[in-house]
Write a protein that holds these residues in place. Structure first.
Motif, PDB file in Angstrom:
ATOM      1  N   THR A  63       0.858  -1.181   0.000  1.00 51.80           N
ATOM      2  CA  THR A  63       0.000   0.000   0.000  1.00 51.80           C
ATOM      3  C   THR A  63       0.891   1.226   0.000  1.00 51.80           C
ATOM      4  O   THR A  63       2.002   1.208   0.523  1.00 51.80           O
ATOM      5  N   LYS A  64       0.396   2.290  -0.574  1.00 57.56           N
ATOM      6  CA  LYS A  64       1.223   3.493  -0.682  1.00 57.56           C
ATOM      7  C   LYS A  64       1.423   4.185   0.652  1.00 57.56           C
ATOM      8  O   LYS A  64       2.316   5.016   0.784  1.00 57.56           O
ATOM      9  N   TRP A  65       0.650   3.839   1.656  1.00 62.27           N
ATOM     10  CA  TRP A  65       0.717   4.575   2.918  1.00 62.27           C
ATOM     11  C   TRP A  65       1.761   4.056   3.889  1.00 62.27           C
ATOM     12  O   TRP A  65       2.147   4.759   4.819  1.00 62.27           O
ATOM     13  N   THR A  66       2.251   2.846   3.729  1.00 64.06           N
ATOM     14  CA  THR A  66       3.195   2.280   4.690  1.00 64.06           C
ATOM     15  C   THR A  66       4.438   3.146   4.841  1.00 64.06           C
ATOM     16  O   THR A  66       4.836   3.478   5.959  1.00 64.06           O
ATOM     17  N   SER A  67       5.048   3.542   3.734  1.00 65.40           N
ATOM     18  CA  SER A  67       6.265   4.352   3.843  1.00 65.40           C
ATOM     19  C   SER A  67       5.959   5.724   4.424  1.00 65.40           C
ATOM     20  O   SER A  67       6.750   6.264   5.200  1.00 65.40           O
ATOM     21  N   MET A  68       4.808   6.292   4.081  1.00 68.62           N
ATOM     22  CA  MET A  68       4.440   7.609   4.621  1.00 68.62           C
ATOM     23  C   MET A  68       4.203   7.535   6.131  1.00 68.62           C
ATOM     24  O   MET A  68       4.600   8.434   6.871  1.00 68.62           O
ATOM     25  N   VAL A  69       3.553   6.477   6.586  1.00 70.05           N
ATOM     26  CA  VAL A  69       3.312   6.316   8.023  1.00 70.05           C
ATOM     27  C   VAL A  69       4.644   6.125   8.742  1.00 70.05           C
ATOM     28  O   VAL A  69       4.887   6.745   9.785  1.00 70.05           O
ATOM     29  N   LEU A  70       5.537   5.288   8.200  1.00 70.60           N
ATOM     30  CA  LEU A  70       6.852   5.097   8.803  1.00 70.60           C
ATOM     31  C   LEU A  70       7.603   6.420   8.891  1.00 70.60           C
ATOM     32  O   LEU A  70       8.141   6.769   9.944  1.00 70.60           O
ATOM     33  N   HIS A  71       7.638   7.146   7.786  1.00 69.66           N
ATOM     34  CA  HIS A  71       8.336   8.431   7.734  1.00 69.66           C
ATOM     35  C   HIS A  71       7.744   9.408   8.749  1.00 69.66           C
ATOM     36  O   HIS A  71       8.475  10.029   9.526  1.00 69.66           O
ATOM     37  N   THR A  72       6.434   9.541   8.750  1.00 79.38           N
ATOM     38  CA  THR A  72       5.767  10.492   9.643  1.00 79.38           C
ATOM     39  C   THR A  72       5.958  10.108  11.098  1.00 79.38           C
ATOM     40  O   THR A  72       6.237  10.962  11.938  1.00 79.38           O
ATOM     41  N   LEU A  73       5.803   8.842  11.403  1.00 80.70           N
ATOM     42  CA  LEU A  73       5.976   8.377  12.778  1.00 80.70           C
ATOM     43  C   LEU A  73       7.396   8.651  13.262  1.00 80.70           C
ATOM     44  O   LEU A  73       7.596   9.131  14.389  1.00 80.70           O
ATOM     45  N   ALA A  74       8.377   8.414  12.408  1.00 86.78           N
ATOM     46  CA  ALA A  74       9.777   8.608  12.801  1.00 86.78           C
ATOM     47  C   ALA A  74      10.168  10.077  12.850  1.00 86.78           C
ATOM     48  O   ALA A  74      10.746  10.544  13.840  1.00 86.78           O
TER      49      ALA A  74
END
Length: 126
Positions: free
Chosen positions: A25-36
Motif C-alpha cells: 500500500t502506498k501509505w506504509t512508507s508515509m506512516v513510517l516516515h511520519t511516525l519517525a
C-alpha cells in the motif's frame, strides 16, 4: 537465473519480496516516515491522522494493523475514557526507516525529473 546464484535468493518468499510486501500500500512508507520524523517514533492514531490528512481514517488504521502484524510498529491500548491507542516503532521499524529516508531524500533531490514524468492513468497527480 544467474549461474551460481543460490535458488533461495529467487524464491517467492525470499526476503526482498517479503519486504516489498510491506509496501504493497502506498501509505506504509508515509506512516513510517511520519511516525519517525514528525513524532519521534511514537504517536497516537489521531495525531498520525492529522499529520497525514490525505489518508482516510479507515486506511490509516488498516495500514497500522498491517504494520503491527509485520512487527514494525507496536500498538498499545490505554484503558481511558475514551480509549486511546498509541503506536510505537519497533527496533525493526526503526531500521526500516533508514532506507525509506534514503528514498525520500533521493526523491527530493530529483523532484524536477519526477515532476516531468507522465502520471499513470490511475494516478491522482495532476
Amino acid at each position: 537465473m544467474k549461474t551460481g546464484t543460490p535458488e533461495a535468493h529467487w524464491r517467492e518468499d525470499c526476503a526482498p519480496r517479503r519486504v516489498l510486501e510491506l509496501f504493497s500500500t502506498k501509505w506504509t512508507s508515509m506512516v513510517l516516515h511520519t511516525l519517525a520524523v514528525r513524532h519521534d517514533g511514537i504517536a497516537r492514531s489521531n495525531a498520525l491522522h492529522r499529520s497525514l490528512p490525505a489518508v482516510s481514517k479507515k486506511m490509516l488504521i488498516q495500514t497500522l494493523r498491517d504494520m503491527e502484524h509485520a512487527g514494525i510498529v507496536l500498538r498499545t491500548e490505554y484503558p481511558t475514557v475514551p480509549p486511546s491507542v498509541e503506536y510505537t516503532l519497533t527496533p525493526l521499524g526503526r531500521q526500516l526507516v533508514e532506507p525509506i529516508e534514503l528514498i525520500y531524500d533521493w526523491a527530493r533531490r530529483n523532484a524536477g525529473a519526477l515532476d516531468a514524468l507522465q502520471p499513470r492513468a490511475t494516478s491522482r497527480r495532476r
